[in-house]
Design a protein around this motif. Sequence first.
Motif, PDB file in Angstrom:
ATOM      1  N   CYS A 109       0.833  -1.216   0.000  1.00 12.31           N
ATOM      2  CA  CYS A 109       0.000   0.000   0.000  1.00 12.31           C
ATOM      3  C   CYS A 109       0.860   1.256   0.000  1.00 12.31           C
ATOM      4  O   CYS A 109       0.628   2.188  -0.780  1.00 12.31           O
ATOM      5  CB  CYS A 109      -0.900   0.009   1.231  1.00 12.31           C
ATOM      6  N   VAL A 110       1.833   1.293   0.883  1.00 11.38           N
ATOM      7  CA  VAL A 110       2.690   2.484   0.982  1.00 11.38           C
ATOM      8  C   VAL A 110       3.484   2.672  -0.306  1.00 11.38           C
ATOM      9  O   VAL A 110       3.636   3.800  -0.801  1.00 11.38           O
ATOM     10  CB  VAL A 110       3.632   2.369   2.203  1.00 11.38           C
ATOM     11  N   GLU A 111       3.953   1.576  -0.883  1.00 12.23           N
ATOM     12  CA  GLU A 111       4.734   1.669  -2.121  1.00 12.23           C
ATOM     13  C   GLU A 111       3.891   2.144  -3.301  1.00 12.23           C
ATOM     14  O   GLU A 111       4.426   2.684  -4.270  1.00 12.23           O
ATOM     15  CB  GLU A 111       5.363   0.314  -2.436  1.00 12.23           C
ATOM     16  N   GLN A 112       2.575   1.927  -3.230  1.00  9.09           N
ATOM     17  CA  GLN A 112       1.695   2.343  -4.326  1.00  9.09           C
ATOM     18  C   GLN A 112       1.206   3.786  -4.202  1.00  9.09           C
ATOM     19  O   GLN A 112       0.539   4.285  -5.111  1.00  9.09           O
ATOM     20  CB  GLN A 112       0.499   1.386  -4.410  1.00  9.09           C
ATOM     21  N   LEU A 113       1.514   4.444  -3.109  1.00  8.84           N
ATOM     22  CA  LEU A 113       1.101   5.842  -2.970  1.00  8.84           C
ATOM     23  C   LEU A 113       1.769   6.701  -4.038  1.00  8.84           C
ATOM     24  O   LEU A 113       2.957   6.543  -4.327  1.00  8.84           O
ATOM     25  CB  LEU A 113       1.471   6.372  -1.578  1.00  8.84           C
ATOM     26  N   ALA A 114       1.010   7.631  -4.602  1.00  7.75           N
ATOM     27  CA  ALA A 114       1.536   8.512  -5.642  1.00  7.75           C
ATOM     28  C   ALA A 114       2.533   9.521  -5.087  1.00  7.75           C
ATOM     29  O   ALA A 114       3.310  10.112  -5.840  1.00  7.75           O
ATOM     30  CB  ALA A 114       0.381   9.243  -6.335  1.00  7.75           C
ATOM     31  N   ILE A 115       2.505   9.730  -3.785  1.00  7.27           N
ATOM     32  CA  ILE A 115       3.441  10.627  -3.102  1.00  7.27           C
ATOM     33  C   ILE A 115       4.228   9.803  -2.095  1.00  7.27           C
ATOM     34  O   ILE A 115       3.646   9.013  -1.343  1.00  7.27           O
ATOM     35  CB  ILE A 115       2.695  11.765  -2.370  1.00  7.27           C
ATOM     36  N   VAL A 116       5.542   9.976  -2.072  1.00 10.26           N
ATOM     37  CA  VAL A 116       6.358   9.275  -1.080  1.00 10.26           C
ATOM     38  C   VAL A 116       6.225  10.017   0.252  1.00 10.26           C
ATOM     39  O   VAL A 116       6.558  11.202   0.345  1.00 10.26           O
ATOM     40  CB  VAL A 116       7.838   9.226  -1.501  1.00 10.26           C
TER      41      VAL A 116
END
Length: 218
Positions: A109-116
């Motif tokens: 989920c975190v890796e798929q966020l458009a913003i780091v």
Amino acid sequence: MKRQWNAEEKLRFEREMLAAHARYIAGVDEVGRGPLAGPVVCAAVILPLDEGSLIEGIDDSKKVKEGERERLAALIRERALAYAVCEESAAVIDEINILEATKRCMKRCVEQLAIVPDVMFTDGNFRIDTDLPQQNIVKGDALSYSIGAASILAKVYRDALMCEYDKLYPQYGFAKHKGYGTAAHIAAIGEYGLCEIHRRTFTKKLSAGQGSGAPQST
């Protein structure tokens, strides 16, 4: 008497990070670690934290009524700077165990966020395999605005998914209990055996000597 929503309480952890110069804070949570059937679902969300963008009512999804959860989830998706929802299947849970499946799901989920994000808040006391700074908050879905938002996204997504599974396997009543081990669900397993989305490692004692439940036509 209903307790008034308190932004100061819900944003305490977020404001500590903002004071430490974090800009993007991701809340991460899971739903569905305990059921006998269905996936574990995780969500990650980065919300704007200025006063004008706050969504009043965000809380632990278990404390919010179904209709209100759906309303809040729509607002969260609309206002989020970035969000992602992922799932790990019953088969994966059986293969690597529920804790590892949850951690893997959260990481995706975190890796798929458009913003780091500058930091991620996770509900619970376990850490995710990531280089990102993370803060573990026990009961975080009730204590953190960002984690509460993630819990609502995950809960609404998983409930809708289990209602879809109910159409495939109507004999189990998934739309009502969402895969949890209610008396009615356990009785259905006793009558029909297991279906494809049951977690074998969670149902060993219930399914001894039983076959797989095939979908019934309606």
